[in-house]
Design a protein around this motif. Sequence first.
Motif, PDB file in Angstrom:
ATOM      1  N   THR A   5       0.756  -1.284  -0.062  1.00 57.11           N
ATOM      2  CA  THR A   5       0.205   0.135   0.061  1.00 57.11           C
ATOM      3  C   THR A   5       0.930   1.263   0.127  1.00 57.11           C
ATOM      4  OG1 THR A   5      -0.060   0.158   2.492  1.00 57.11           O
ATOM      5  CG2 THR A   5      -1.838  -1.053   1.361  1.00 57.11           C
ATOM      6  N   TRP A   6       0.411   2.221  -0.766  1.00 62.61           N
ATOM      7  CA  TRP A   6       1.095   3.385  -0.684  1.00 62.61           C
ATOM      8  C   TRP A   6       0.291   4.767  -0.094  1.00 62.61           C
ATOM      9  CZ3 TRP A   6      -0.071   8.242  -3.786  1.00 62.61           C
ATOM     10  CH2 TRP A   6       1.300   8.857  -3.950  1.00 62.61           C
ATOM     11  N   LEU A  12      -1.461  14.857  -2.216  1.00 58.59           N
ATOM     12  CA  LEU A  12      -0.617  14.184  -3.131  1.00 58.59           C
ATOM     13  C   LEU A  12      -1.481  13.146  -3.686  1.00 58.59           C
ATOM     14  CD1 LEU A  12       1.691  13.904  -5.269  1.00 58.59           C
ATOM     15  CD2 LEU A  12       2.882  12.530  -3.514  1.00 58.59           C
ATOM     16  N   THR A  13      -1.752  13.105  -5.014  1.00 60.82           N
ATOM     17  CA  THR A  13      -2.713  11.934  -5.537  1.00 60.82           C
ATOM     18  C   THR A  13      -1.825  11.141  -6.356  1.00 60.82           C
ATOM     19  OG1 THR A  13      -3.300  13.168  -7.768  1.00 60.82           O
ATOM     20  CG2 THR A  13      -4.634  13.617  -5.649  1.00 60.82           C
ATOM     21  N   HIS A  14      -2.467   9.775  -6.769  1.00 57.67           N
ATOM     22  CA  HIS A  14      -1.915   8.988  -7.811  1.00 57.67           C
ATOM     23  C   HIS A  14      -1.632   9.744  -9.107  1.00 57.67           C
ATOM     24  CE1 HIS A  14      -1.080   6.065  -4.946  1.00 57.67           C
ATOM     25  NE2 HIS A  14      -2.367   6.022  -4.565  1.00 57.67           N
ATOM     26  N   ASP A  15      -2.612  10.183  -9.643  1.00 59.51           N
ATOM     27  CA  ASP A  15      -2.745  10.668 -10.698  1.00 59.51           C
ATOM     28  C   ASP A  15      -3.044  11.965 -11.414  1.00 59.51           C
ATOM     29  OD1 ASP A  15      -5.370  11.030 -10.117  1.00 59.51           O
ATOM     30  OD2 ASP A  15      -6.194   9.665 -11.785  1.00 59.51           O
ATOM     31  N   LEU A 118       2.583  21.112  -9.145  1.00 52.38           N
ATOM     32  CA  LEU A 118       3.784  20.346  -9.309  1.00 52.38           C
ATOM     33  C   LEU A 118       4.696  19.924  -7.875  1.00 52.38           C
ATOM     34  CD1 LEU A 118       5.614  22.126 -12.059  1.00 52.38           C
ATOM     35  CD2 LEU A 118       4.034  20.032 -11.970  1.00 52.38           C
ATOM     36  N   GLY A 119       4.179  20.446  -6.711  1.00 51.86           N
ATOM     37  CA  GLY A 119       4.967  20.073  -5.487  1.00 51.86           C
ATOM     38  C   GLY A 119       4.228  20.602  -4.085  1.00 51.86           C
ATOM     39  N   ALA A 120       4.561  20.193  -3.085  1.00 52.36           N
ATOM     40  CA  ALA A 120       3.911  20.583  -1.692  1.00 52.36           C
ATOM     41  C   ALA A 120       3.983  22.056  -1.559  1.00 52.36           C
ATOM     42  CB  ALA A 120       4.556  19.782  -0.473  1.00 52.36           C
ATOM     43  N   ALA A 121       4.972  22.709  -1.972  1.00 49.75           N
ATOM     44  CA  ALA A 121       5.175  24.169  -1.789  1.00 49.75           C
ATOM     45  C   ALA A 121       4.223  25.017  -2.628  1.00 49.75           C
ATOM     46  CB  ALA A 121       6.563  24.671  -1.882  1.00 49.75           C
ATOM     47  N   GLU A 122       4.171  24.714  -3.921  1.00 53.02           N
ATOM     48  CA  GLU A 122       2.964  25.083  -4.947  1.00 53.02           C
ATOM     49  C   GLU A 122       1.842  25.005  -4.393  1.00 53.02           C
ATOM     50  OE1 GLU A 122       4.038  25.091  -9.281  1.00 53.02           O
ATOM     51  OE2 GLU A 122       2.051  23.729  -9.039  1.00 53.02           O
ATOM     52  N   ARG A 123       1.585  23.858  -3.943  1.00 52.28           N
ATOM     53  CA  ARG A 123       0.064  23.416  -3.261  1.00 52.28           C
ATOM     54  C   ARG A 123      -0.037  24.315  -1.986  1.00 52.28           C
ATOM     55  NH1 ARG A 123      -1.964  20.916   1.273  1.00 52.28           N
ATOM     56  NH2 ARG A 123      -4.116  19.955   0.828  1.00 52.28           N
ATOM     57  N   GLN A 124       0.601  24.593  -1.361  1.00 51.34           N
ATOM     58  CA  GLN A 124       0.544  25.496  -0.022  1.00 51.34           C
ATOM     59  C   GLN A 124       0.182  26.884  -0.373  1.00 51.34           C
ATOM     60  OE1 GLN A 124      -0.044  24.064   3.188  1.00 51.34           O
ATOM     61  NE2 GLN A 124      -0.691  26.247   3.416  1.00 51.34           N
TER      62      GLN A 124
END
Length: 154
Positions: A5-6, A12-15, A118-124
Amino acid sequence: MQTETWHSPVGLTHDAGWELDVRRTLPAPPSEIWQRLLAEWLPQWLGLESVPQMVGAPVRRGGRVHGRVIGCHVGRRVRLRWTPDTLDHETVFQVTLQEAPESLGRATILEIHQERLLGAAERQGLLDHWNLVLDDVVAAHGRELAGGRLDLQG
């Protein structure tokens, strides 16, 4: 056979890469919110000339195409492929309106969903931005109901 399991970090999504969801409740019916959303709020928030309600229609900024409508359920949801001013890549941006539970009176839940980040920082950064935008909508709507003028930041 044991399956692996991941467990992904929040957002963060798989797709769809990184994604975010922000929602607020406004004390107005969905039809009223939809009109404001398409005519005023989305063009201002996204820096677009307008947001058409037809799948495949381009969205423009300064006469140039900056995305397309990829889904629309009139009165309920609009979904765009869109490149924000602050990013160098296309994202998927969606706004959904849902009638709030009766216990909240005649109200609408407005939800912003954005993916292909593209990443956690962009999301935040975008999560912080959209939280401020929707907090401003709620505050401005409250002032308007109290007799003031609706003036939104974007």
